[in-house]
Structures are given as C-alpha cells and as structure tokens.
Design a protein around this motif. Sequence first.
Motif, mmCIF file in Angstrom:
data_model
loop_
_atom_site.group_PDB
_atom_site.id
_atom_site.type_symbol
_atom_site.label_atom_id
_atom_site.label_comp_id
_atom_site.label_asym_id
_atom_site.label_seq_id
_atom_site.Cartn_x
_atom_site.Cartn_y
_atom_site.Cartn_z
ATOM 1 N N TRP A 134 -44.262 -18.333 31.869
ATOM 2 C CA TRP A 134 -42.970 -18.484 31.189
ATOM 3 C C TRP A 134 -41.885 -17.939 32.106
ATOM 4 C CZ3 TRP A 134 -42.831 -21.457 27.085
ATOM 5 C CH2 TRP A 134 -43.933 -21.532 26.223
ATOM 6 N N VAL A 164 -38.007 -15.933 25.163
ATOM 7 C CA VAL A 164 -39.139 -15.724 26.074
ATOM 8 C C VAL A 164 -40.131 -14.740 25.450
ATOM 9 C CG1 VAL A 164 -39.844 -14.895 28.353
ATOM 10 C CG2 VAL A 164 -37.760 -16.254 28.115
ATOM 11 N N LEU A 203 -36.641 -22.989 27.358
ATOM 12 C CA LEU A 203 -37.828 -22.337 27.908
ATOM 13 C C LEU A 203 -38.324 -23.116 29.118
ATOM 14 C CD1 LEU A 203 -39.792 -21.559 24.626
ATOM 15 C CD2 LEU A 203 -38.979 -19.829 26.259
ATOM 16 N N LEU A 250 -41.776 -23.578 31.351
ATOM 17 C CA LEU A 250 -43.218 -23.319 31.284
ATOM 18 C C LEU A 250 -43.920 -24.075 32.408
ATOM 19 C CD1 LEU A 250 -45.687 -22.157 29.711
ATOM 20 C CD2 LEU A 250 -45.685 -24.282 28.396
ATOM 21 N N THR A 291 -45.186 -14.076 33.340
ATOM 22 C CA THR A 291 -43.738 -14.257 33.216
ATOM 23 C C THR A 291 -43.098 -13.890 34.548
ATOM 24 O OG1 THR A 291 -43.357 -11.992 32.427
ATOM 25 C CG2 THR A 291 -43.701 -13.692 30.753
#
Length: 338
Positions: free
Chosen positions: A134, A178, A271, A273, A216
């Motif tokens: 992420w 997130v 977001l 990804l 992340t």
Amino acid sequence: MNRIASGLAAVLLSLAPLGAGGTAIAAPTKVKVFIASMFEIGANTGDRAGEFQHWYERYWQKSQPHEARGALKPVYCDGDGVCGAVLGMGKVNSSSSMQAILLDPDYDFSQAYFLITGVAGTPPSRGTIGDVSWGTWLVDYDLGHRWAPEEGKPGEPVFMPRKGYEEYRVFKLNPALVGWATRLSAGVNLQDSESAKQYRQRYLDEKARAAPSVQTGTHMTGDTFFHGPGLSKEAQYMAKLYGADDYVITEMEAAAITLVIKRQFGTDRILSLRGAVNFDQGNPNETTLQHLDPAPGQTAGGFAETVANVEAVGSRVVDHIVGNWGEWQKGVPPLPAK
C-alpha cells in the motif's frame, strides 16, 4: 400496477431529462469504488491473468462493457457501484484514460474511492517477489534535473528537483484510508511459488529472502524503467528529499493518475496498491544488464501468484467500503481503536 402507482410513475417519467428522441436519459452510475489496472495480457477471463483479470472475474463477468470516449479500454460496473478499467501503461497513457473516464457523463464519481493497482518492482533491501504494498506517498521520478555521474562530484547525487513542480511531484495519500487498508488486509493468505522461493536465495538481503507479506511505503512513478543499485539509491534519495517514507515500489502510473483525480476530487479517497514481480536490481553475482535481460529460465517467477495476491488484498478493502457504504459515503471514517 394500481392507478396511484401508475400515475406516480408517469409523473416521475415526465420529470426525467429527455434525449433528442424524447426518451428518458438514464441517471449516471454512482461509482463507489473505481479499480484502475494498467494492462491485461489477453482476454479478461479464461487465460493467463494480467493485472485486470482477477478483478474482472470477481466483479464484472456479468457486466456489459461501456466505451468511454478517449479511454484505452472499456469501463465495467457491477450492480453495487464497483467499476473498473484497464487504463494503459505509462503516465500519459494511463492518466489520459483516467481523465476520459472521469469526464464521461454516464458516471458520477463525486463520492468514489479510487484503487490504483498493478505489478511493480521493489528494492531487495525493502521487499521481495510476491509482496503487496500500500502506497503511503507517491513520488514522480521524472520531474527534475539529472546529469551523468562523471559530470558531478564522485559519490554525490545526480538529481536535483526542478522548480515549478512542487504541487504535483509528490502526493501524501490519506493516512486514515491507508490505515484502513492495511488493517483490512492484515492476515490475507498470500500465494507464493517454488520458482520465486528459489530465486530469492540469490540475494543477501533479509527482506529479499523473506516470504511475501503486506507492506507500506513510497511508490515511485517513472516512465523511465530505472534499474540497478545506483538508480535505486537515487530513488531512495528522492523519497527522503521530498520528506516521504522509504521508497519500496517502482511503478509507472500512480502519481500521474492521482494528479488527474486530484484536480476534480482531491486525493483523500485514493489508494495505490502494487504487487512486486521483480527486484529493481540484480543480485551480487550479476550485472544490471544481465538482470534486465536474463537468460532463459533465469527470471524470478511468481507473477501469477503476485497478481492473485493484489486482488486478494485489495478486494478486502473494496468489499468493506461497499458493504458499509452508509459509513463511507461521505468520507473515510475514523479508524477504530485497536
């Protein structure tokens, strides 16, 4: 239909906007989540999966394609407001498709969440094949000045930010969103492959040799397929220069797509990804060119497992947002206490 209901239907029809032929114009589809992929290998289903196929098979097998003028590929939507499309690879290709779709009057994106998905590379010091990441920050790799190493001082960076790009060379994504994404995707059973397991052992880094996990960090967007330890170090330098988190993913689209969305709807509902299918540099026993052009049978493997991992992780978030739309419709809810 009784007389009262029939009369009400007639009134509602009379109030609906009419097209040139006098027929009622359908209201635009209210999009709850838009899933953006960059490429598909062949068909949308039934063959080797690229970035889009698992999403298509989960949400849109019974949906009809909609051509958005100016977009690379059709848009698909299910009955719950989950829509998506293949936008194309690279910053211009993908962002122009996103702009065309956002401007299509058949869709209402005013409350939509955007999930930018795909495959990517990772530095071996920060990740491994099969990881799903992420993005906390998005950084544009290309907006700046560069020069050849021999034209500067030995060991010093060969990149300098260019003035005028401050508003669109770096984006901090909504930490609350997130946070939701990482929490919802915790515990997802990630797939792995024997070829990837063997390939990882060529690297010395602990992260590179580990099993896939959810990560992340900063996603670095560049049309340039930068490669090798020197440019990987430069990407990390840029992330720190801009005050972003560690660079963990190299990809080609997210910052550009985010700029297009930002100009109409802001960035609070975006977001990024990505699944790692390659390392951004070779192992200690190969040159950068050898890693870029491997001999037959010397590739990392794990591509099929990684694209499946991306959908498995991302669908947790998509399904939660849609299933709890009353809480998400007006904005990202506060994260619950742990």
